[in-house]
Design a protein around this motif. Structure first.
Motif, mmCIF file in Angstrom:
data_model
loop_
_atom_site.group_PDB
_atom_site.id
_atom_site.type_symbol
_atom_site.label_atom_id
_atom_site.label_comp_id
_atom_site.label_asym_id
_atom_site.label_seq_id
_atom_site.Cartn_x
_atom_site.Cartn_y
_atom_site.Cartn_z
ATOM 1 N N ARG A 22 0.973 -1.267 -0.227
ATOM 2 C CA ARG A 22 0.140 0.025 0.170
ATOM 3 C C ARG A 22 0.846 1.665 0.015
ATOM 4 N NH1 ARG A 22 -0.879 -2.095 4.061
ATOM 5 N NH2 ARG A 22 -1.420 -0.223 5.216
ATOM 6 N N HIS A 23 0.570 2.459 -0.663
ATOM 7 C CA HIS A 23 0.937 3.689 -0.651
ATOM 8 C C HIS A 23 -0.264 4.897 -0.398
ATOM 9 C CE1 HIS A 23 4.441 2.199 -3.628
ATOM 10 N NE2 HIS A 23 3.549 1.037 -4.175
ATOM 11 N N ASP A 24 0.796 5.200 0.736
ATOM 12 C CA ASP A 24 0.248 6.781 0.999
ATOM 13 C C ASP A 24 1.280 7.860 1.469
ATOM 14 O OD1 ASP A 24 -2.331 5.577 1.824
ATOM 15 O OD2 ASP A 24 -1.675 4.323 2.878
ATOM 16 N N THR A 25 0.569 8.531 1.251
ATOM 17 C CA THR A 25 1.014 10.337 1.109
ATOM 18 C C THR A 25 0.853 11.067 2.426
ATOM 19 O OG1 THR A 25 2.609 10.032 -0.583
ATOM 20 C CG2 THR A 25 2.030 12.283 0.072
ATOM 21 N N PHE A 26 1.661 11.578 3.060
ATOM 22 C CA PHE A 26 0.902 12.541 4.363
ATOM 23 C C PHE A 26 2.002 13.718 4.168
ATOM 24 C CE2 PHE A 26 3.676 9.677 6.856
ATOM 25 C CZ PHE A 26 3.965 10.521 8.524
ATOM 26 N N ALA A 27 1.527 15.503 4.968
ATOM 27 C CA ALA A 27 2.035 16.419 5.159
ATOM 28 C C ALA A 27 1.588 16.795 5.874
ATOM 29 C CB ALA A 27 2.228 17.450 4.148
ATOM 30 N N ILE A 28 2.773 17.283 6.659
ATOM 31 C CA ILE A 28 2.463 17.895 8.470
ATOM 32 C C ILE A 28 3.678 19.167 8.308
ATOM 33 C CG2 ILE A 28 3.233 18.167 10.954
ATOM 34 C CD1 ILE A 28 2.976 14.751 10.505
ATOM 35 N N THR A 29 2.809 19.649 8.642
ATOM 36 C CA THR A 29 2.853 21.569 8.749
ATOM 37 C C THR A 29 3.168 22.071 10.086
ATOM 38 O OG1 THR A 29 1.986 22.534 7.049
ATOM 39 C CG2 THR A 29 2.344 23.992 8.252
ATOM 40 N N ARG A 30 4.381 22.479 10.514
ATOM 41 C CA ARG A 30 5.128 22.616 11.872
ATOM 42 C C ARG A 30 5.624 24.300 12.054
ATOM 43 N NH1 ARG A 30 4.489 18.388 15.963
ATOM 44 N NH2 ARG A 30 2.670 18.169 14.648
ATOM 45 N N THR A 31 5.000 24.571 12.962
ATOM 46 C CA THR A 31 6.004 26.233 12.885
ATOM 47 C C THR A 31 6.366 25.929 14.909
ATOM 48 O OG1 THR A 31 4.029 27.834 11.842
ATOM 49 C CG2 THR A 31 6.162 28.826 13.641
ATOM 50 N N TYR A 105 15.672 12.349 2.189
ATOM 51 C CA TYR A 105 15.789 10.892 2.722
ATOM 52 C C TYR A 105 15.054 10.061 2.286
ATOM 53 C CZ TYR A 105 13.970 11.320 7.661
ATOM 54 O OH TYR A 105 13.013 11.632 8.592
ATOM 55 N N THR A 106 15.375 9.120 2.412
ATOM 56 C CA THR A 106 14.706 7.352 2.231
ATOM 57 C C THR A 106 15.067 6.819 3.661
ATOM 58 O OG1 THR A 106 16.420 6.135 1.349
ATOM 59 C CG2 THR A 106 14.749 7.732 0.133
ATOM 60 N N TYR A 107 14.679 6.143 3.696
ATOM 61 C CA TYR A 107 14.435 5.175 4.963
ATOM 62 C C TYR A 107 13.604 4.056 5.184
ATOM 63 C CZ TYR A 107 10.318 6.295 7.672
ATOM 64 O OH TYR A 107 8.968 6.785 8.493
ATOM 65 N N THR A 108 13.910 2.849 5.880
ATOM 66 C CA THR A 108 13.073 1.671 5.815
ATOM 67 C C THR A 108 13.066 2.041 7.312
ATOM 68 O OG1 THR A 108 15.168 0.267 6.185
ATOM 69 C CG2 THR A 108 13.989 0.768 3.817
ATOM 70 N N SER A 109 11.661 0.680 7.692
ATOM 71 C CA SER A 109 11.781 0.619 9.787
ATOM 72 C C SER A 109 11.259 -1.020 9.175
ATOM 73 C CB SER A 109 10.549 1.208 9.793
ATOM 74 O OG SER A 109 10.697 2.829 10.631
ATOM 75 N N ALA A 110 11.991 -1.442 9.558
ATOM 76 C CA ALA A 110 11.302 -3.140 10.683
ATOM 77 C C ALA A 110 10.774 -3.220 11.821
ATOM 78 C CB ALA A 110 12.968 -3.693 9.853
ATOM 79 N N VAL A 111 10.650 -4.787 12.033
ATOM 80 C CA VAL A 111 9.808 -4.982 13.463
ATOM 81 C C VAL A 111 10.248 -6.985 12.914
ATOM 82 C CG1 VAL A 111 8.164 -5.364 14.564
ATOM 83 C CG2 VAL A 111 8.334 -3.257 13.321
ATOM 84 N N ASP A 112 11.106 -6.371 14.393
ATOM 85 C CA ASP A 112 11.908 -8.046 14.293
ATOM 86 C C ASP A 112 12.139 -8.226 12.960
ATOM 87 O OD1 ASP A 112 11.821 -8.272 17.173
ATOM 88 O OD2 ASP A 112 9.533 -8.965 16.424
ATOM 89 N N ALA A 141 5.837 3.606 1.197
ATOM 90 C CA ALA A 141 5.283 2.233 1.021
ATOM 91 C C ALA A 141 4.774 0.276 2.196
ATOM 92 C CB ALA A 141 6.287 1.303 -0.011
ATOM 93 N N PHE A 142 4.673 0.437 2.459
ATOM 94 C CA PHE A 142 3.909 -0.238 3.344
ATOM 95 C C PHE A 142 3.484 -1.818 2.266
ATOM 96 C CE2 PHE A 142 1.827 3.483 5.031
ATOM 97 C CZ PHE A 142 2.154 3.346 6.400
ATOM 98 N N LEU A 143 5.429 -2.441 3.390
ATOM 99 C CA LEU A 143 5.721 -4.065 2.580
ATOM 100 C C LEU A 143 4.870 -4.756 3.311
ATOM 101 C CD1 LEU A 143 9.181 -2.535 2.090
ATOM 102 C CD2 LEU A 143 7.225 -1.988 0.262
ATOM 103 N N ALA A 144 5.114 -4.768 4.509
ATOM 104 C CA ALA A 144 4.393 -5.776 5.196
ATOM 105 C C ALA A 144 3.479 -5.133 6.485
ATOM 106 C CB ALA A 144 5.511 -6.381 5.758
#
Length: 174
Positions: A22-31, A105-112, A141-144
């Motif tokens: 699944r693909h998702d995009t979000f944006a957060i604006t913060r002052t 930048y790009t990043y990946t997150s893994a659990v176990d 991109a949600f891979l698992a």
């Protein structure tokens, strides 16, 4: 006979999982009540970054190289109420850095050991009367999927908001 074909599936266990990305995009604006150079420093300086950017749980390892083609790795052990301990892993690579203005930048997150998602993040820093207007845009991109995949994007968005709250707190004068 030539070398074995590379395994492009990574952590994916079967072909059905390949079709569930699944693909998702979000944006957060913060002052943020600090000038752009101070906000940029909160990303670039490893000691200052460690005050606001960390994985949940007990940190096992962390390394940060703030340069184009550099990146960050971190891992931790985390136990939620009523669950077994989990190992969390984060790995990033900086693609574009414009001092006091932009970080991509790009990043990946893994659990176990299972890579859960990969993201492209753009952080823009704009001068504002009250400090800096920070725009965080993330394409994931949600891979698992997790056990509750409908919560994956809200979890990521909420964790990013919390992290940005930590950034603002780290920049407040002591």
């Amino acid at each position: 006979m030539g070398p074995a074909a590379p395994d492009f599936a990574g952590d994916v266990q079967d072909a059905a999982e390949l079709r569930t990305i699944r693909h998702d995009t979000f944006a957060i604006t913060r002052t943020v009540a600090a000038p752009p150079h101070a906000v940029f420093e909160a990303f670039s300086d490893a000691a200052l970054r460690a005050r606001w950017f960390r994985l949940p749980g007990r940190t096992v390892s962390a390394r940060h190289d703030f340069a184009v083609d550099g990146g960050e790795t971190a891992s931790s052990r985390y136990t939620a109420v009523g669950t077994a301990p989990q190992t969390l892993e984060y790995a990033s690579r900086y693609l574009d850095i414009v001092p006091d203005a932009r970080i991509v930048y790009t990043y990946t997150s893994a659990v176990d050991g299972i890579r859960r998602w990969a993201s492209l993040v753009t952080v823009e820093l704009h001068p504002d009367n009250s400090g800096t207007r920070l725009l965080w845009t993330e394409q994931a991109a949600f891979l698992a999927p997790s056990a509750e995949p409908e919560h994956d994007l809200p979890h990521l968005r909420g964790a990013t908001r919390l992290r940005l709250n930590g950034l603002a707190a780290a920049l407040k004068p002591t």
